[in-house]
Design a protein around this motif. Structure first.
Motif, PDB file in Angstrom:
ATOM      1  N   GLU A 159      13.479  -4.300  -6.135  1.00 60.23           N
ATOM      2  CA  GLU A 159      13.489  -4.655  -4.716  1.00 60.23           C
ATOM      3  C   GLU A 159      12.243  -4.131  -3.997  1.00 60.23           C
ATOM      4  OE1 GLU A 159      14.931  -6.689  -1.473  1.00 60.23           O
ATOM      5  OE2 GLU A 159      15.639  -6.738  -3.565  1.00 60.23           O
ATOM      6  N   VAL A 160      11.829  -2.888  -4.262  1.00 64.26           N
ATOM      7  CA  VAL A 160      10.634  -2.359  -3.586  1.00 64.26           C
ATOM      8  C   VAL A 160       9.379  -3.068  -4.089  1.00 64.26           C
ATOM      9  CG1 VAL A 160      11.658  -0.119  -3.063  1.00 64.26           C
ATOM     10  CG2 VAL A 160      10.352  -0.397  -5.185  1.00 64.26           C
ATOM     11  N   ALA A 161       9.382  -3.472  -5.364  1.00 66.58           N
ATOM     12  CA  ALA A 161       8.250  -4.236  -5.892  1.00 66.58           C
ATOM     13  C   ALA A 161       8.115  -5.571  -5.161  1.00 66.58           C
ATOM     14  CB  ALA A 161       8.418  -4.458  -7.392  1.00 66.58           C
ATOM     15  N   ASN A 200       0.806  -1.226   0.000  1.00 67.64           N
ATOM     16  CA  ASN A 200       0.000   0.000   0.000  1.00 67.64           C
ATOM     17  C   ASN A 200       0.837   1.273   0.000  1.00 67.64           C
ATOM     18  OD1 ASN A 200      -2.437  -1.510   0.080  1.00 67.64           O
ATOM     19  ND2 ASN A 200      -2.230  -1.712   2.303  1.00 67.64           N
ATOM     20  N   LYS A 201       2.138   1.150  -0.229  1.00 70.83           N
ATOM     21  CA  LYS A 201       3.012   2.311  -0.353  1.00 70.83           C
ATOM     22  C   LYS A 201       3.272   2.609  -1.824  1.00 70.83           C
ATOM     23  CE  LYS A 201       3.652   2.640   4.131  1.00 70.83           C
ATOM     24  NZ  LYS A 201       3.121   3.777   4.912  1.00 70.83           N
ATOM     25  N   ILE A 202       3.675   3.846  -2.097  1.00 72.51           N
ATOM     26  CA  ILE A 202       3.999   4.272  -3.462  1.00 72.51           C
ATOM     27  C   ILE A 202       5.428   4.779  -3.483  1.00 72.51           C
ATOM     28  CG2 ILE A 202       3.475   5.895  -5.319  1.00 72.51           C
ATOM     29  CD1 ILE A 202       0.577   5.919  -4.264  1.00 72.51           C
ATOM     30  N   THR A 203       6.247   4.177  -4.337  1.00 70.20           N
ATOM     31  CA  THR A 203       7.655   4.560  -4.459  1.00 70.20           C
ATOM     32  C   THR A 203       7.911   5.135  -5.844  1.00 70.20           C
ATOM     33  OG1 THR A 203       8.300   2.765  -2.967  1.00 70.20           O
ATOM     34  CG2 THR A 203      10.040   3.775  -4.280  1.00 70.20           C
ATOM     35  N   VAL A 204       8.448   6.346  -5.883  1.00 65.50           N
ATOM     36  CA  VAL A 204       8.786   7.033  -7.134  1.00 65.50           C
ATOM     37  C   VAL A 204      10.297   6.970  -7.321  1.00 65.50           C
ATOM     38  CG1 VAL A 204       8.666   9.202  -8.406  1.00 65.50           C
ATOM     39  CG2 VAL A 204       6.817   8.580  -6.824  1.00 65.50           C
ATOM     40  N   ILE A 205      10.746   6.521  -8.496  1.00 63.12           N
ATOM     41  CA  ILE A 205      12.181   6.337  -8.729  1.00 63.12           C
ATOM     42  C   ILE A 205      12.576   6.997 -10.038  1.00 63.12           C
ATOM     43  CG2 ILE A 205      14.057   4.667  -8.955  1.00 63.12           C
ATOM     44  CD1 ILE A 205      12.228   2.631  -7.565  1.00 63.12           C
TER      45      ILE A 205
END
Length: 265
Positions: free
Chosen positions: A27-29, A8-13
């Protein structure tokens, strides 16, 4: 390594099409985060997306943009904001280097490095950071470099960009602390990525620093393991972390050692 759950988190790269950015995305996926991948090359982003789909069932959003251009950064932000609404983690991994001697390198190249490595990072962080301040949560992870802490010949402009990122992050951490937004810098030594296709065209540097070379997937695992804690600075490998502290305390001795044994470019 700590067990991190990013469901439920959103990571922008940014810089997510290859190298460290791509490996952090994977890795975050794996930790169940929705991932926003940003880079110039959409085909390479699609390749990273395909790798993610092999290991995780998460939403992956691709955005092709040059993060050195303010008008494109504005477009990226608007697109993400309308689609997602908020952001939990920002990883600023976009950047490039050049290992030409300063008096021989093109000043156009120096401008391009600062536009992407520093100014683009600052501009995008300003947009995302304001949302995090409003939400009173979030974490910004900026890719610095050991080069921003320890000087070596033939890296003046690149080292200056990374020193700027490190100090920008240090001050940003203080300004965002009252809003419960954290900032961490990641300062790797040499990493086995395509970064050196541009930075080290003749391959001498890569050949000489093999013993210090980090694997990008292992670095990504260590970075993501600190997403949920208060780590402020991650400098790797350990030997170069110690060397950076030694240089800060004894710069004259450090200069002597670097000039005698440390110039590997």
């Amino acid at each position: 390594m700590k067990n991190v759950n990013l469901e439920n988190k959103i990571t922008v790269i940014t810089g997510a099409s290859s190298g460290i950015g791509a490996e952090i995305a994977i890795e975050v996926a794996k930790k169940q985060s929705t991932v926003v991948l940003i880079a110039r090359n959409i085909e390479k982003l699609q390749q990273v997306q395909a790798r993610i789909k092999q290991v995780a069932d998460v939403d992956v959003i691709l955005i092709a943009a040059d993060m050195s251009q303010p008008h494109m950064i504005d477009q990226v932000y608007s697109k993400m904001k309308s689609k997602l609404g908020h952001f939990d983690y920002l990883v600023n991994a976009a950047g490039f280097g050049n290992f030409d001697p300063f008096f021989e390198m093109s000043m156009t190249t120096a401008h391009e490095m600062f536009d992407l490595n520093v100014l683009g990072l600052m501009y995008f962080t300003r947009l995302i950071g304001r949302d995090m301040m409003e939400a009173e949560s979030g974490k910004i992870i900026n890719l610095g470099s050991v080069a921003g802490k320890i000087p070596t010949p033939k890296a003046a402009a690149y080292s200056a960009t990374k020193a700027a990122v490190i100090q920008f992050s240090n001050v940003l951490r203080l300004e965002l602390a009252p809003f419960n937004v954290q900032v961490m810098t990641v300062n790797p030594g040499p990493v086995a990525t395509n970064f050196f296709d541009i930075a080290d065209k003749d391959g001498h540097y890569v050949e000489n620093v093999g013993s210090f070379m980090l694997k990008p997937d292992e670095l990504a695992q260590k970075v993501v393991s600190h997403f949920e804690d208060s780590k402020k600075d991650l400098t790797l490998p350990f030997s170069l972390n110690i060397a950076s502290k030694f240089y800060l305390l004894f710069p004259s001795i450090g200069d002597y050692i670097i000039m005698k044994w440390g110039d590997k470019k």
